[in-house]
Enzyme design. Structure first.
Site, PDB file in Angstrom:
ATOM      1  N   THR A 127      12.195   7.322  -6.389  1.00  0.00           N
ATOM      2  CA  THR A 127      11.821   7.743  -7.732  1.00  0.00           C
ATOM      3  C   THR A 127      12.519   9.049  -8.115  1.00  0.00           C
ATOM      4  OG1 THR A 127       9.939   9.047  -6.960  1.00  0.00           O
ATOM      5  CG2 THR A 127       9.526   6.713  -7.439  1.00  0.00           C
TER       6      THR A 127
ATOM      7  N   GLU B 251      23.228   3.612  -1.321  1.00  0.00           N
ATOM      8  CA  GLU B 251      22.303   2.867  -2.177  1.00  0.00           C
ATOM      9  C   GLU B 251      22.060   3.617  -3.479  1.00  0.00           C
ATOM     10  OE1 GLU B 251      17.640   1.326  -2.255  1.00  0.00           O
ATOM     11  OE2 GLU B 251      18.609   1.778  -0.337  1.00  0.00           O
TER      12      GLU B 251
ATOM     13  N   GLY C 171       0.784  -1.233   0.000  1.00  0.00           N
ATOM     14  CA  GLY C 171       0.000   0.000   0.000  1.00  0.00           C
ATOM     15  C   GLY C 171       0.809   1.272   0.000  1.00  0.00           C
TER      16      GLY C 171
ATOM     17  N   ARG D 258      26.554  -2.351 -39.778  1.00  0.00           N
ATOM     18  CA  ARG D 258      25.269  -2.351 -40.474  1.00  0.00           C
ATOM     19  C   ARG D 258      25.273  -1.321 -41.594  1.00  0.00           C
ATOM     20  NH1 ARG D 258      20.787  -5.171 -41.942  1.00  0.00           N
ATOM     21  NH2 ARG D 258      18.906  -3.861 -41.959  1.00  0.00           N
TER      22      ARG D 258
ATOM     23  N   PRO E  21      22.282   7.296   0.782  1.00  0.00           N
ATOM     24  CA  PRO E  21      23.231   7.843  -0.191  1.00  0.00           C
ATOM     25  C   PRO E  21      24.063   6.775  -0.898  1.00  0.00           C
ATOM     26  CG  PRO E  21      23.168   9.250   1.732  1.00  0.00           C
ATOM     27  CD  PRO E  21      22.341   8.034   2.068  1.00  0.00           C
TER      28      PRO E  21
ATOM     29  N   GLN F  47      25.028  11.523 -40.926  1.00  0.00           N
ATOM     30  CA  GLN F  47      25.165  12.638 -39.992  1.00  0.00           C
ATOM     31  C   GLN F  47      24.285  12.464 -38.758  1.00  0.00           C
ATOM     32  OE1 GLN F  47      23.492  16.698 -40.676  1.00  0.00           O
ATOM     33  NE2 GLN F  47      25.653  17.336 -40.753  1.00  0.00           N
TER      34      GLN F  47
END
Length: 382
Positions: free
Chosen positions: A368, A245, A132, A271, A243, A282
């Site tokens: 986040t 982490e 939650g 490629r 910090p 470019q």
């Protein structure tokens, strides 16, 4: 610009860990991704090889070296390999969980847990997020009621990395539900404790080889001897360790960006379209020039953050800047690199496709982007 972060010891360590990744992880990555989990033996092999608990004192079996540069090397090599998800449990174990055991364990707890953590016999996880709540830790509902020499734990956690494999789960609980931040404590809940159940291994968009689980606690009796630090100090402990982490995630973000750029440079040189390598167009040159510049700038900022962490000077604001910028950069880089691969970029046989899916979560876990901006904004006095 030449990097000056690493020394000869780190270069030698890198060479050893690169061989470990090539031999022990890369050949099995596709199968582990299908399984949704790496075998526990990977941790034991990493421990035996000296890649766990580098900063743990030698008396407990560790390397005795407090230098986050070694942690960064591990992350960089995992990202370079294209099999990063299979090794994320190792970085969580080293970068995120280990500091709690080193900083807050009593001597008895250190002797009980650290040798197994270093050897890989005891796999660690940290459980904060609940079904939650996400960032709002003060609103957690997992409780731990004191009864004599035990706490009785009830509640649930979700999105727990190493959730299936873990033996020791650092669990944020409310020991005083009447309080918000001051009511939070940290308990180590161990595999096999009655009432401790693991739900399904969650089916994720990316990072498929990494087990991520739901955990539930029903009247789990946890010895008071498993309390990390002091009762009611859990929120402070979490904030103190965030910090490192977030820096760990930033290192992964910029390393993943560097790897994606490398794969793409190789691809556009080979490629051909309209009779010429697509890298000669470019637009391709401009896109790759922009990405290379952004990665270089981010890399040097992160290197300075690593130096600050080693010196005990990394601030929450600076770590938030690194986490925010590098994970957003990772998203931009893998998207543009996939575009340069054309239709092949959408094929899972190409590492850029896997990197694209793996990158999306990094802007969410560990705080986040929006929370990072909030931390930075408050640091401006706003």
């Amino acid at each position: 610009m030449k990097r000056s972060l690493y020394e000869s010891d780190h270069d030698a360590f890198r060479e050893s860990f690169r061989k470990f990744v090539e031999q022990e992880i890369v050949p099995h990555d596709d199968r582990w991704a299908e399984d949704g989990i790496v075998p526990r033996e990977l941790f034991a092999t990493a421990g035996k090889s000296g890649f766990l608990g580098i900063d743990v004192p030698e008396e407990y079996g560790g390397g005795g070296v407090r230098d986050f540069r070694f942690n960064a090397v591990i992350t960089e090599e995992l990202m370079r390999s294209g099999a990063a998800a299979a090794g994320l449990g190792l970085t969580l174990h080293n970068d995120i969980c280990m500091p709690y055991f080193l900083a807050y364990c009593t001597e008895e707890q250190k002797r009980r847990w650290l040798p197994g953590i270093v050897s890989g016999e005891l796999i660690t996880a940290i459980a904060m997020t609940e079904p939650g709540i996400g960032s709002d830790l003060a609103s957690m509902s997992t409780t731990a009621r004191r009864e004599g020499d035990h706490y009785v734990v009830n509640g649930a956690k979700t999105f727990i990395t190493n959730g299936i494999n873990s033996d020791l789960v650092i669990t944020a609980v409310k020991t005083d539900p009447s309080q918000k931040h001051k009511g939070i404590s940290l308990l180590v809940i161990e595999r096999g404790m009655e009432g401790f159940e693991r739900g399904r291994n969650l089916d994720k968009l990316g990072q498929h080889a990494q087990d991520t689980a739901e955990l539930s606690f029903t009247d789990v009796r946890v010895p008071v001897a498993n309390l990390l630090g002091e009762e009611g100090k859990g929120f402070t402990q979490l904030v103190t360790n965030l910090p490192q982490e977030r820096l760990s995630i930033a290192v992964a973000g910029v390393s993943a960006s560097r790897a994606a750029l490398g794969w793409t440079l190789d691809y556009v040189k080979e490629r051909k379209a309209f009779g010429s390598p697509i890298g000669s167009f470019q637009n391709s040159r401009f896109v790759l020039a922009e990405l290379d510049t952004e990665i270089d700038i981010a890399e040097h900022y992160v290197d300075d953050c690593i130096r600050a962490l080693n010196a005990g000077e990394l601030t929450a604001v600076d770590a938030s800047k690194a986490k925010y910028w590098c994970t957003e950069l990772q998203g931009r880089v893998v998207d543009k690199c996939l575009q340069l691969h054309g239709g092949y970029g959408y094929m899972n046989e190409y590492p850029i496709a896997k990197a694209y899916a793996d990158a999306r979560i990094t802007r969410i876990y560990g705080g986040t982007t929006e929370i990072m901006k909030e931390v930075i904004g408050r640091g401006l006095g706003l």
